[in-house]
Enzyme design. Structure first.
Site, PDB file in Angstrom:
ATOM      1  CG  ASP A  34      -2.804   1.906 -11.002  1.00 29.85           C
ATOM      2  OD1 ASP A  34      -2.957   0.695 -10.757  1.00 29.85           O
ATOM      3  OD2 ASP A  34      -3.421   2.502 -11.904  1.00 29.85           O
ATOM      4  N   GLY A  35      -0.143   0.108 -10.933  1.00 23.24           N
ATOM      5  CA  GLY A  35       0.698  -0.458 -11.989  1.00 23.24           C
ATOM      6  C   GLY A  35       1.461  -1.719 -11.605  1.00 23.24           C
ATOM      7  CG  ASN A  36       1.673  -3.065  -7.543  1.00 24.74           C
ATOM      8  OD1 ASN A  36       2.467  -2.153  -7.715  1.00 24.74           O
ATOM      9  ND2 ASN A  36       1.070  -3.294  -6.384  1.00 24.74           N
ATOM     10  CD1 TRP A  39       7.684  -2.673 -12.672  1.00 27.84           C
ATOM     11  CD2 TRP A  39       7.458  -4.653 -11.633  1.00 27.84           C
ATOM     12  NE1 TRP A  39       8.922  -3.036 -12.183  1.00 27.84           N
ATOM     13  CE2 TRP A  39       8.818  -4.246 -11.548  1.00 27.84           C
ATOM     14  CE3 TRP A  39       7.085  -5.867 -11.057  1.00 27.84           C
ATOM     15  CZ2 TRP A  39       9.783  -5.010 -10.895  1.00 27.84           C
ATOM     16  CZ3 TRP A  39       8.056  -6.635 -10.412  1.00 27.84           C
ATOM     17  CH2 TRP A  39       9.392  -6.191 -10.335  1.00 27.84           C
ATOM     18  CG  HIS A  51      -0.130  -7.226  -6.094  1.00 25.13           C
ATOM     19  ND1 HIS A  51      -0.502  -5.966  -6.492  1.00 25.13           N
ATOM     20  CD2 HIS A  51      -1.058  -8.068  -6.641  1.00 25.13           C
ATOM     21  CE1 HIS A  51      -1.592  -6.035  -7.250  1.00 25.13           C
ATOM     22  NE2 HIS A  51      -1.935  -7.308  -7.366  1.00 25.13           N
ATOM     23  CG  LEU A 145       4.878  10.049   7.890  1.00 26.53           C
ATOM     24  CD1 LEU A 145       4.743  11.295   7.020  1.00 26.53           C
ATOM     25  CD2 LEU A 145       5.651   8.962   7.123  1.00 26.53           C
TER      26      LEU A 145
HETATM   27  C1  IPE Z   1      -6.664   2.392  -7.704  1.00 30.61           C
HETATM   28  O1  IPE Z   1      -6.113   1.558  -8.664  1.00 30.61           O
HETATM   29  C2  IPE Z   1      -6.648   1.699  -6.372  1.00 30.61           C
HETATM   30  C3  IPE Z   1      -5.326   1.473  -5.811  1.00 30.61           C
HETATM   31  C4  IPE Z   1      -4.175   1.862  -6.301  1.00 30.61           C
HETATM   32  C5  IPE Z   1      -5.311   0.752  -4.579  1.00 30.61           C
HETATM   33  P1  IPE Z   1      -7.017   0.666  -9.619  1.00 30.61           P
HETATM   34  O2  IPE Z   1      -6.085  -0.075 -10.499  1.00 30.61           O
HETATM   35  O3  IPE Z   1      -7.969  -0.140  -8.811  1.00 30.61           O
HETATM   36  O4  IPE Z   1      -7.835   1.784 -10.406  1.00 30.61           O
HETATM   37  P2  IPE Z   1      -8.518   1.734 -11.832  1.00 30.61           P
HETATM   38  O5  IPE Z   1      -9.374   0.505 -11.856  1.00 30.61           O
HETATM   39  O6  IPE Z   1      -7.414   1.665 -12.834  1.00 30.61           O
HETATM   40  O7  IPE Z   1      -9.289   3.005 -11.928  1.00 30.61           O
HETATM   41  C1  IPE Z   2      -2.072  -1.362  -7.874  1.00 33.71           C
HETATM   42  O1  IPE Z   2      -1.683  -2.135  -8.961  1.00 33.71           O
HETATM   43  C2  IPE Z   2      -2.377  -2.173  -6.645  1.00 33.71           C
HETATM   44  C3  IPE Z   2      -3.801  -2.357  -6.385  1.00 33.71           C
HETATM   45  C4  IPE Z   2      -4.790  -1.764  -7.004  1.00 33.71           C
HETATM   46  C5  IPE Z   2      -4.155  -3.269  -5.323  1.00 33.71           C
HETATM   47  P1  IPE Z   2      -2.737  -2.862  -9.897  1.00 33.71           P
HETATM   48  O2  IPE Z   2      -3.010  -4.208  -9.323  1.00 33.71           O
HETATM   49  O3  IPE Z   2      -3.934  -2.008 -10.115  1.00 33.71           O
HETATM   50  O4  IPE Z   2      -1.882  -2.993 -11.206  1.00 33.71           O
HETATM   51  P2  IPE Z   2      -2.353  -2.704 -12.710  1.00 33.71           P
HETATM   52  O5  IPE Z   2      -3.036  -1.367 -12.705  1.00 33.71           O
HETATM   53  O6  IPE Z   2      -3.294  -3.809 -13.063  1.00 33.71           O
HETATM   54  O7  IPE Z   2      -1.100  -2.704 -13.507  1.00 33.71           O
HETATM   55 MG    MG Z   3      -4.428  -0.576 -11.471  1.00 31.61          MG
END
Ligand code: IPE
Ligand code: IPE
Ligand code: MG
Length: 263
Positions: A34-36, A39, A51, A145
């Site tokens: 999470d967090g792309n 970032w 991403h 793996l």
């Molecule tokens: C969870 O992240 C799904 C993935 C990392 C693929 P999200 O960004 O979708 O989750 P929420 O919305 O913060 O709960």
């Molecule tokens: C995780 O990063 C990747 C996916 C859920 C596809 P996000 O796209 O949720 O990035 P944030 O949480 O908005 O920073």
């Molecule tokens: Mg997210």
């Protein structure tokens, strides 16, 4: 001797970078990547930039987990609820996924990785399914793996799918009519045959599981780092594994019982 030391001694990949030794390692590591978006926003760049960098990170971490000789790595790449994001972002993520699947196949074969997608695959566009099938079929006989990519994945949906599979098999007379048990469900989850999750890592500091592997994380240790996924380096991974090695898992028992199983 800790299990991983024992296994490292028989590592046939002598040229691989040295990996640190841990007192114990998870058999199954699951990561919510999470967090792309955040970032990228920090760098005033579009979300797709995050991403893309996130995909490169996933490649590094797969490699690291192969070097550590873990049994299973499950990466949460795209949830069922992520289908509700703007169409352009969904399209970008699907294209990046295909890029990942194509660029990783050779490396997966070299590293003896067995690849699977976990999720409602019937919702994936055909060009994605083609690449998924190619990687799954090509790597099916590999014995290293288990790399699971959770795509179009929901934990509640997975349990529903498993229960419906049991119903279908009972109705068709494949298995005898009987009350549902945990074993009947577990054997029909997307992860059937793989160990339960020992360590669940979430990046970007969010304290929630977002519908990930709900059944399999029943007794998982949880590790959350503030790092956004594109910054999740090998060193970050080792920190998570170090934390895991220091945890005492009790599975509902007393610590004393776990330390002296026959006591
Ligand atoms: C969870 O992240 C799904 C993935 C990392 C693929 P999200 O960004 O979708 O989750 P929420 O919305 O913060 O709960
Ligand atoms: C995780 O990063 C990747 C996916 C859920 C596809 P996000 O796209 O949720 O990035 P944030 O949480 O908005 O920073
Ligand atoms: Mg997210």
């Amino acid at each position: 001797m800790p299990l991983n030391e024992n296994r490292q001694r028989f590592d046939p990949h002598a040229e691989k970078p040295a990996v640190p030794s841990f007192a114990k390692l998870p058999r199954h590591l699951a990561i919510i990547m999470d967090g792309n978006g955040r970032w990228a926003a920090q760098r005033r760049r579009p979300r797709v930039f995050g991403h893309r960098r996130g995909m490169e990170r996933a490649k590094d971490i797969v490699r690291a987990c192969g070097d550590l000789l873990l049994e299973s790595l499950t990466l949460y790449a795209f949830s069922l609820d992520n289908w509700n994001r703007p169409k352009s972002e969904v399209n970008t993520l699907m294209r990046l996924l295909v890029k990942f699947l194509k660029s990783e196949l050779e490396e997966m074969m070299e590293s003896n990785i067995r690849f699977r997608v976990l999720g409602r695959r019937e919702m994936l566009p055909e060009f994605v399914m083609d690449a998924v099938r190619e990687d799954e079929v090509t790597t099916a006989a590999n014995t290293g793996l288990n790399l699971n990519l959770a795509v179009s994945y929901g934990g509640r949906a997975e349990i529903v799918d498993a229960v419906n599979a049991v119903r279908r098999e009972m109705a068709a007379g494949i298995i005898e009519e009987r009350p549902i048990t945990e074993e009947l469900i577990a054997k029909r989850l997307y992860t059937a045959g793989q160990p339960e999750v020992d360590l669940l890592v979430r990046t970007s500091g969010e304290l929630r599981v977002s519908d990930f592997l709900l059944w399999q994380i029943a007794y998982a240790e949880i590790y959350v780092t503030e790092a956004y996924w594109p910054d999740f380096s090998r060193e970050e991974l080792y920190r998570a594994l170090e934390a895991y090695a220091g945890r005492e898992r009790r599975f509902g028992r007393l610590g004393k019982q776990m330390r002296e199983p026959n006591g």
